[in-house]
Design a protein around this motif. Structure first.
Motif, PDB file in Angstrom:
ATOM      1  N   PRO A 154       9.419   5.465   6.588  1.00  0.00           N
ATOM      2  CA  PRO A 154      10.030   4.638   4.954  1.00  0.00           C
ATOM      3  C   PRO A 154       8.987   3.543   4.520  1.00  0.00           C
ATOM      4  O   PRO A 154       8.095   3.121   5.603  1.00  0.00           O
ATOM      5  N   MET A 155       8.770   3.801   3.865  1.00  0.00           N
ATOM      6  CA  MET A 155       8.288   1.930   3.308  1.00  0.00           C
ATOM      7  C   MET A 155       7.650   1.110   3.264  1.00  0.00           C
ATOM      8  O   MET A 155       8.740   0.545   4.070  1.00  0.00           O
ATOM      9  N   ASP A 156       6.420   0.228   3.631  1.00  0.00           N
ATOM     10  CA  ASP A 156       6.163  -1.287   4.719  1.00  0.00           C
ATOM     11  C   ASP A 156       5.531  -1.460   4.011  1.00  0.00           C
ATOM     12  O   ASP A 156       4.370  -1.208   3.514  1.00  0.00           O
TER      13      ASP A 156
ATOM     14  N   LEU B  10       1.339  -1.031   0.339  1.00  0.00           N
ATOM     15  CA  LEU B  10       0.218  -0.232  -0.024  1.00  0.00           C
ATOM     16  C   LEU B  10       0.936   1.056  -0.080  1.00  0.00           C
ATOM     17  O   LEU B  10       0.977   1.444   1.100  1.00  0.00           O
ATOM     18  N   GLY B  11       1.124   1.898  -1.412  1.00  0.00           N
ATOM     19  CA  GLY B  11       2.212   2.780  -1.402  1.00  0.00           C
ATOM     20  C   GLY B  11       0.774   3.988  -1.494  1.00  0.00           C
ATOM     21  O   GLY B  11       0.115   3.877  -1.056  1.00  0.00           O
ATOM     22  N   ASP B  12       1.700   5.409  -1.318  1.00  0.00           N
ATOM     23  CA  ASP B  12       1.392   6.323  -0.804  1.00  0.00           C
ATOM     24  C   ASP B  12       1.412   6.987  -2.528  1.00  0.00           C
ATOM     25  O   ASP B  12       1.830   7.909  -2.547  1.00  0.00           O
ATOM     26  N   ILE B  13      -0.234   6.995  -2.777  1.00  0.00           N
ATOM     27  CA  ILE B  13      -0.575   6.439  -3.928  1.00  0.00           C
ATOM     28  C   ILE B  13      -1.759   7.582  -4.009  1.00  0.00           C
ATOM     29  O   ILE B  13      -2.276   6.849  -2.915  1.00  0.00           O
ATOM     30  N   GLY B  14      -2.127   8.918  -4.261  1.00  0.00           N
ATOM     31  CA  GLY B  14      -3.579   9.317  -3.973  1.00  0.00           C
ATOM     32  C   GLY B  14      -3.222  10.525  -2.948  1.00  0.00           C
ATOM     33  O   GLY B  14      -4.441  10.946  -2.383  1.00  0.00           O
TER      34      GLY B  14
END
Length: 270
Positions: free
Chosen positions: A205-207, A194-198
């Motif tokens: 950091p991404m997890d 679940l990325g930082d999209i939108g």
């Protein structure tokens, strides 16, 4: 929309150590993979894949003495739409639930329905059954728990998270799905990208992320008590009764995590 996902995870091991990994994209999203998903081990040890009892893709390998680094990547086609919202989705009577769904009403390792049943009925007994009830539970959990990686603990249960009022995404999911089960709504744990999209990029950091699905009107719907609002670009990896069923890796011997890197980014058109 196209989303680039991947990881690099390194483990140190003093001796050859058997492992089970659950790092592949879920079968329900395989048709969305552009080209092929690749998962490789360094050193190059063989990985044998199989499906577990929940339908997840698992891999078996033996990490050599010294350890192993696992790398994965995939390009995934996505609708670019937020999580589905179906406000008229209803709660089915338990006697009408399919046999294979009943397990998601039962207590599990991190989801103690017996400890939280009285609380659930006192809080949500007067809510409208179905979508509105699940959303009321999500909002309660969202307001109850403070998010922070410092609050992560692999042994923390839904009851613990409720009492401590702090946790990470898996704790939000555990508490919300446990309260759903207490109210007679089948609910299962999910893990994935679940990325930082939108949304504005988060500085952390991404997890990998944890959320849950509730069974309403004969379908599984996505809910996220940490974020509450529908999100874009969710890519499922595995589902189970709780986090114990979807562990990224299980080692049968001593291992230490040496590196952990995850990406989930929208591929911008040239």
């Amino acid at each position: 929309m196209e989303i680039k996902v991947g990881f690099e995870i390194a483990y140190a091991a003093p001796q050859p150590t058997p492992m089970v990994i659950m790092l592949a994209i879920h079968p329900s999203r395989r048709r969305d993979i552009i080209g092929a998903e690749t998962i490789v081990a360094d050193p190059d040890v063989p990985i044998h894949y199989y499906r577990d009892s929940f339908g997840n893709i698992c891999g078996r390998l033996v990490a050599p003495a010294g350890g192993v680094t696992l790398r994965g990547r995939a390009l995934v086609r996505d609708s670019g739409l937020p999580d589905v919202v179906t406000e008229n989705a209803g709660q089915l009577p338990i006697e009408r639930l399919p046999d294979d769904v009943l397990i998601y009403l039962m207590p599990s390792r991190y989801c103690e329905t017996d400890k939280l049943a009285d609380l659930a009925w006192s809080l949500f007994g007067n809510t409208k059954p179905g979508w509105a009830r699940v959303m009321a539970i999500c909002q309660y959990v969202h307001d109850r728990i403070t998010f922070g990686y410092a609050h992560a603990h692999h042994m923390k249960s839904a009851f613990d998270a409720h009492e401590q009022r702090a946790g990470v995404c898996r704790d939000f999911a555990h508490l919300a799905l446990t309260l759903c089960r207490c109210m007679g709504i089948p609910a299962r744990y999910c893990t994935g990208y679940l990325g930082d999209i939108g949304i504005p990029p988060e500085p952390m950091p991404m997890d990998f992320s944890g959320w849950f699905e509730a069974y309403l009107s004969g379908e599984w719907y996505t809910f996220d008590a940490r974020h509450v609002a529908p999100r874009i670009g969710r890519i499922l990896m595995a589902t189970g009764r709780d986090a114990a069923d979807v562990a990224l890796s299980t080692s049968f011997g001593r291992m230490n995590l040496a590196k952990f890197f995850v990406i989930s980014d929208e591929v911008k058109a040239a």
